[in-house]
Scaffold this active site. Structure first.
Site, PDB file in Angstrom:
ATOM      1  N   ASP A   8       8.330 -26.189  -7.229  1.00  0.00           N
ATOM      2  CA  ASP A   8       8.725 -27.557  -7.555  1.00  0.00           C
ATOM      3  C   ASP A   8       9.786 -27.966  -6.526  1.00  0.00           C
ATOM      4  O   ASP A   8      10.392 -27.098  -5.884  1.00  0.00           O
ATOM      5  CB  ASP A   8       9.300 -27.585  -8.976  1.00  0.00           C
ATOM      6  CG  ASP A   8      10.006 -28.888  -9.307  1.00  0.00           C
ATOM      7  OD1 ASP A   8       9.393 -29.949  -9.094  1.00  0.00           O
ATOM      8  OD2 ASP A   8      11.157 -28.840  -9.764  1.00  0.00           O
ATOM      9  N   ASP A 200      11.963 -25.608 -12.654  1.00  0.00           N
ATOM     10  CA  ASP A 200      13.161 -25.646 -13.495  1.00  0.00           C
ATOM     11  C   ASP A 200      13.125 -26.694 -14.596  1.00  0.00           C
ATOM     12  O   ASP A 200      13.949 -26.675 -15.504  1.00  0.00           O
ATOM     13  CB  ASP A 200      14.401 -25.917 -12.619  1.00  0.00           C
ATOM     14  CG  ASP A 200      14.481 -27.373 -12.198  1.00  0.00           C
ATOM     15  OD1 ASP A 200      13.447 -27.908 -11.736  1.00  0.00           O
ATOM     16  OD2 ASP A 200      15.552 -27.980 -12.341  1.00  0.00           O
ATOM     17  N   ASP A 204       7.710 -29.016 -15.308  1.00  0.00           N
ATOM     18  CA  ASP A 204       7.127 -27.832 -14.682  1.00  0.00           C
ATOM     19  C   ASP A 204       6.520 -26.862 -15.694  1.00  0.00           C
ATOM     20  O   ASP A 204       5.802 -25.941 -15.312  1.00  0.00           O
ATOM     21  CB  ASP A 204       8.195 -27.087 -13.868  1.00  0.00           C
ATOM     22  CG  ASP A 204       8.831 -27.956 -12.807  1.00  0.00           C
ATOM     23  OD1 ASP A 204       8.109 -28.759 -12.196  1.00  0.00           O
ATOM     24  OD2 ASP A 204      10.050 -27.850 -12.596  1.00  0.00           O
TER      25      ASP A 204
END
Length: 251
Positions: A8, A200, A204
């Site tokens: 990410d 995080d 996600d």
């Protein structure tokens, strides 16, 4: 053996602590002056409060200083705060001058946040989220290990490509919705490859759960941590290298 590590962007490759680096104001009226700060403060409170905590502090400080200087007035208006796509969907005209300003921001790895009032664009903020200091080293280390790094983000393509180039990632997937991140993971799994996902945020969690190996940043959300197989407690991307290296060793 892990073949792909998908990262990410916000809060994973970057620090998740955005700062305001540029601003362009289109309409300097008293009403729009108030809306400029109040609407952005609202946006920070509702959308970026967890990740962009220093933005939250900036706007609270500015509004607390400015508002006592302005006479009381009733504000009845419709407003939009967001990216270019949001404003275009609401039929807000974006001038060539503003478009060029946003493109310049995106090509320098920043994000443009646009503000409109009563269907008129009144300003743009340039938001920068610095890379973590170890990000480039970790990506280089993965390449040396024969592991292919990938970046997936909901951010725009220009910003995504600029960040990926800076950190050394060649494969980028941008403007991806939360559920789409899991689809990206599945696309790499189709040929039987083992895929790790590092993230995080709440967005996600579907991808972390879908990956063969889900790694959550320790400072991330509870939802992400629950969805992952492993938690990187130090909030340091170097632990991704450590985890992959340990998985190769016989015990």
């Amino acid at each position: 053996m892990v073949k792909y590590v998908i990262f990410d962007k916000i809060g994973t490759l970057t620090r998740g602590k955005a700062t305001v680096t540029a601003a362009k104001v289109q309409e300097w009226t008293l009403k729009n002056f108030l809306l400029w700060w109040l609407l952005l403060r609202l946006a920070v409170n509702t959308h970026w409060q967890k990740r962009y905590c220093n933005m939250h502090a900036i706007f609270i400080s500015l509004t607390s200083l400015l508002l006592p200087l302005v006479p009381r007035m009733k504000l009845r208006t419709s407003s939009q705060v967001g990216n270019r796509k949001l404003l275009e969907e609401n039929s807000i005209n974006i001038s060539t001058d503003v478009e060029n300003f946003v493109v310049e921001l995106e090509e320098s790895a920043k994000t443009g946040i646009l503000v409109a009032s009563d269907d008129v664009l009144i300003g743009v903020l340039g938001i920068a989220d610095p890379l973590k200091r170890e990000a480039s080293v970790v990506i280089e280390g993965l390449w040396k290990m024969g592991v292919i790094p990938v970046m997936v983000t909901g951010d725009n393509w220009r910003t995504a490509r600029a960040v990926a180039k800076e950190v050394g990632i060649q494969d980028v997937r941008a403007e991806v919705m939360p559920a789409g991140k899991a689809d990206v993971v599945r696309s790499f799994q189709k040929d039987g490859s083992i895929v790790a996902m590092v993230g995080d945020g709440i967005n996600d969690s579907p991808a972390l759960a879908t990956a063969d190996v889900g790694m959550a940043i320790g400072a991330g959300t509870d939802v992400a941590i629950e969805a992952a197989n492993y938690v990187l407690m130090r909030d340091n991307l170097e632990d991704v290298i450590t985890a992959i290296d340990l998985s190769k060793r016989p015990f």
